[in-house]
Enzyme design. Structure first.
Site, PDB file in Angstrom:
ATOM      1  N   SER A  77       0.815  -1.214   0.000  1.00  0.00           N
ATOM      2  CA  SER A  77       0.000   0.000   0.000  1.00  0.00           C
ATOM      3  C   SER A  77       0.853   1.270   0.000  1.00  0.00           C
ATOM      4  CB  SER A  77      -0.899   0.000   1.232  1.00  0.00           C
ATOM      5  OG  SER A  77      -1.687   1.170   1.250  1.00  0.00           O
TER       6      SER A  77
ATOM      7  N   GLY B 125       1.211  11.902   4.046  1.00  0.00           N
ATOM      8  CA  GLY B 125       0.003  12.434   4.684  1.00  0.00           C
ATOM      9  C   GLY B 125      -1.256  11.716   4.224  1.00  0.00           C
ATOM     10  N   LEU B 126      -1.091  10.455   3.814  1.00  0.00           N
ATOM     11  CA  LEU B 126      -2.227   9.591   3.462  1.00  0.00           C
ATOM     12  C   LEU B 126      -3.138  10.184   2.386  1.00  0.00           C
ATOM     13  CD1 LEU B 126      -2.875   8.274   7.074  1.00  0.00           C
ATOM     14  CD2 LEU B 126      -1.980   6.925   5.170  1.00  0.00           C
TER      15      LEU B 126
ATOM     16  N   ASN C 158      -6.640  -1.257   1.289  1.00  0.00           N
ATOM     17  CA  ASN C 158      -6.031  -0.804   2.548  1.00  0.00           C
ATOM     18  C   ASN C 158      -6.911   0.329   3.089  1.00  0.00           C
ATOM     19  OD1 ASN C 158      -4.113   1.274   3.992  1.00  0.00           O
ATOM     20  ND2 ASN C 158      -2.943  -0.617   3.999  1.00  0.00           N
TER      21      ASN C 158
ATOM     22  N   CYS D 240      -2.478   4.684  12.600  1.00  0.00           N
ATOM     23  CA  CYS D 240      -3.078   6.006  12.403  1.00  0.00           C
ATOM     24  C   CYS D 240      -3.450   6.613  13.732  1.00  0.00           C
ATOM     25  CB  CYS D 240      -4.373   5.868  11.603  1.00  0.00           C
ATOM     26  SG  CYS D 240      -4.063   5.559   9.902  1.00  0.00           S
TER      27      CYS D 240
ATOM     28  N   ASN E  25       4.459  -1.782   9.034  1.00  0.00           N
ATOM     29  CA  ASN E  25       4.474  -0.450   8.420  1.00  0.00           C
ATOM     30  C   ASN E  25       5.866   0.186   8.581  1.00  0.00           C
ATOM     31  OD1 ASN E  25       3.415   2.015   7.314  1.00  0.00           O
ATOM     32  ND2 ASN E  25       1.403   1.292   7.960  1.00  0.00           N
TER      33      ASN E  25
ATOM     34  N   THR F 214       9.054   0.126  -1.100  1.00  0.00           N
ATOM     35  CA  THR F 214      10.013   1.144  -1.539  1.00  0.00           C
ATOM     36  C   THR F 214      10.753   0.762  -2.826  1.00  0.00           C
ATOM     37  OG1 THR F 214      10.242   1.897   0.716  1.00  0.00           O
ATOM     38  CG2 THR F 214      12.065   2.414  -0.735  1.00  0.00           C
TER      39      THR F 214
HETATM   40  C1  LIG Z   1       5.478   6.572  -0.031  1.00  0.00           C
HETATM   41  C2  LIG Z   1       4.857   5.550   0.879  1.00  0.00           C
HETATM   42  C3  LIG Z   1       3.487   5.575   1.125  1.00  0.00           C
HETATM   43  C4  LIG Z   1       2.908   4.621   1.957  1.00  0.00           C
HETATM   44  N1  LIG Z   1       1.543   4.632   2.181  1.00  0.00           N
HETATM   45  C5  LIG Z   1       0.961   3.666   2.936  1.00  0.00           C
HETATM   46  C6  LIG Z   1      -0.455   3.612   3.113  1.00  0.00           C
HETATM   47  O1  LIG Z   1      -1.222   4.412   2.569  1.00  0.00           O
HETATM   48  N2  LIG Z   1      -0.966   2.627   3.919  1.00  0.00           N
HETATM   49  C7  LIG Z   1      -0.163   1.689   4.516  1.00  0.00           C
HETATM   50  O2  LIG Z   1      -0.677   0.820   5.229  1.00  0.00           O
HETATM   51  N3  LIG Z   1       1.187   1.701   4.331  1.00  0.00           N
HETATM   52  C8  LIG Z   1       1.749   2.654   3.566  1.00  0.00           C
HETATM   53  N4  LIG Z   1       3.110   2.666   3.373  1.00  0.00           N
HETATM   54  C9  LIG Z   1       3.943   1.622   4.011  1.00  0.00           C
HETATM   55  C10 LIG Z   1       4.343   0.513   3.032  1.00  0.00           C
HETATM   56  O3  LIG Z   1       3.204  -0.145   2.510  1.00  0.00           O
HETATM   57  C11 LIG Z   1       5.275  -0.524   3.721  1.00  0.00           C
HETATM   58  O4  LIG Z   1       4.604  -1.053   4.852  1.00  0.00           O
HETATM   59  C12 LIG Z   1       6.606   0.073   4.179  1.00  0.00           C
HETATM   60  O5  LIG Z   1       7.075   1.033   3.260  1.00  0.00           O
HETATM   61  C13 LIG Z   1       7.678  -0.988   4.409  1.00  0.00           C
HETATM   62  O6  LIG Z   1       7.963  -1.719   3.248  1.00  0.00           O
HETATM   63  P1  LIG Z   1       9.184  -1.336   2.239  1.00  0.00           P
HETATM   64  O7  LIG Z   1      10.408  -1.225   3.073  1.00  0.00           O
HETATM   65  O8  LIG Z   1       9.232  -2.452   1.230  1.00  0.00           O
HETATM   66  O9  LIG Z   1       8.804  -0.041   1.618  1.00  0.00           O
HETATM   67  C14 LIG Z   1       3.718   3.619   2.550  1.00  0.00           C
HETATM   68  C15 LIG Z   1       5.096   3.615   2.296  1.00  0.00           C
HETATM   69  C16 LIG Z   1       5.671   4.547   1.465  1.00  0.00           C
HETATM   70  C17 LIG Z   1       7.162   4.468   1.197  1.00  0.00           C
END
Ligand SMILES: Cc1cc2nc3c(=O)[nH]c(=O)nc-3n(C[C@H](O)[C@H](O)[C@H](O)COP(=O)(O)O)c2cc1C
Length: 305
Positions: A22, A73-74, A100, A131, A194, A268
């Site tokens: 997400s 900021g969602l 999500n 949140c 997260n 990422t």
């Molecule tokens: C730019 C960005 C936006 C994200 N937005 C959300 C989100 O809307 N909801 C959520 O549950 N996690 C969100 N995440 C968290 C990611 O889904 C993930 O849990 C976190 O980045 C760790 O995984 P990674 O290291 O592979 O990025 C976001 C992460 C990033 C980098």
């Protein structure tokens, strides 16, 4: 014999164990011209709220050693626009679409879920409990087992059509306790985890490197920390775990399986390569073949200390 990459997560059969996480893959549709979405085990869409949100000021992301800091900021189109405009276009792909969901009150979470229950084309819900709860002074739902179980049990009473996954915050003193508390009130699966609250400053300008003073850290830097969370949680619960944090390559995913995950998500890595999750599906198959793993689900929890 081709490697069997299929997995089952709380009754949901996925063709392979790789999902886009997400917030890092939009609503999937933005990537359709670059990525064969049918190749992905699933797509977890950007977090959905009751009303559309514009998100935080820019810059919203910056690079860190082996990772990234973000404060988006969602930002999202809101659940109604998602159901009306995005979901019908996503439904044509042979991949599991996971919604999500987040809110700032228990009622808001449930209202978003109620709207999604009436929509066609979804495979599961993923509740983001990282949140702030506005009724409890801004403390995160996911930071306290009492608040987490309150929102998860309300969500459980609201949905019946699809599995309810709960995405945990990494910022808890005892992940096993949190995982079993959430399992007890009806979560069908856990997503761990997260981002980690963090900050990046620029010494010369004496300012934050993003517009917000703090953000969430993600990417390879967090992988060893989250891997341990998956391991500890897997010892505490029977429900399946989707692991994520810093996954780029096949071995990263295999490490999460060995620690106890049943599927993985890629986040990422999409910022460096939009095809990262599609590439991972292919490399995972090849790597399993090299390591004589004929069925990916067989290696879960299979590490030796
Ligand atoms: C730019 C960005 C936006 C994200 N937005 C959300 C989100 O809307 N909801 C959520 O549950 N996690 C969100 N995440 C968290 C990611 O889904 C993930 O849990 C976190 O980045 C760790 O995984 P990674 O290291 O592979 O990025 C976001 C992460 C990033 C980098």
């Amino acid at each position: 014999m081709p490697v069997d990459l299929s997995v089952e997560i709380a009754g949901l059969r996925l063709a392979n164990p790789v999902l886009a996480s997400s917030g890092t893959f939009g609503y999937g549709l933005e990537f359709a011209h670059l990525v064969d979405l049918n190749r992905l085990g699933g797509i977890v869409v950007k977090g959905l709220s009751l009303e559309p949100m514009e998100g935080a000021a820019s810059p919203r992301v910056c690079e860190t050693p082996s990772g990234m800091l973000n404060a988006i900021g969602l930002q999202n189109v809101g659940v109604r626009a998602f159901v009306g405009e995005k979901l019908p276009k996503l439904a044509v792909y042979q991949t599991a679409v996971v919604a999500n969901v987040f809110g700032t009150t228990v009622e808001e979470y449930c209202e978003v879920l109620r709207i999604l229950e009436d929509a066609a084309g979804l495979a599961a819900y993923e509740l983001n409990i990282s949140c702030p709860n506005v009724k409890r002074g801004g403390l995160q739902f996911g930071s306290d087992p009492g608040m987490a179980t309150e929102v998860v049990s309300a969500a459980r009473r609201t949905v019946s059509k699809r599995p309810l996954w709960v995405k945990l915050s990494p910022l808890v003193s005892d992940i096993g306790k949190m995982a079993s508390a959430v399992e007890e009130v009806g979560a069908d699966a856990l997503t761990i985890a997260n981002t980690y609250p963090a900050m990046c400053l620029d010494a010369a300008s004496r300012s934050s490197r993003i517009a917000s003073p703090t953000g969430g850290l993600s990417g390879p830097a967090i992988k060893p920390i989250t891997l341990r969370l998956v391991y500890e949680a897997s010892k505490a619960v029977k429900i399946p775990i989707l692991g994520l944090g810093g996954i780029e390559k096949a071995d990263d995913a295999l490490e999460y399986f060995l620690a106890g995950a049943s599927a993985v998500q890629v986040g990422t890595a999409h910022f460096a390569d939009p095809r990262a999750s599609e590439r991972l599906v292919r490399s995972l198959g090849r790597r399993c073949d090299d390591l004589n793993i004929s069925k990916i689900s067989d290696i879960r929890c299979g590490f030796q200390s």
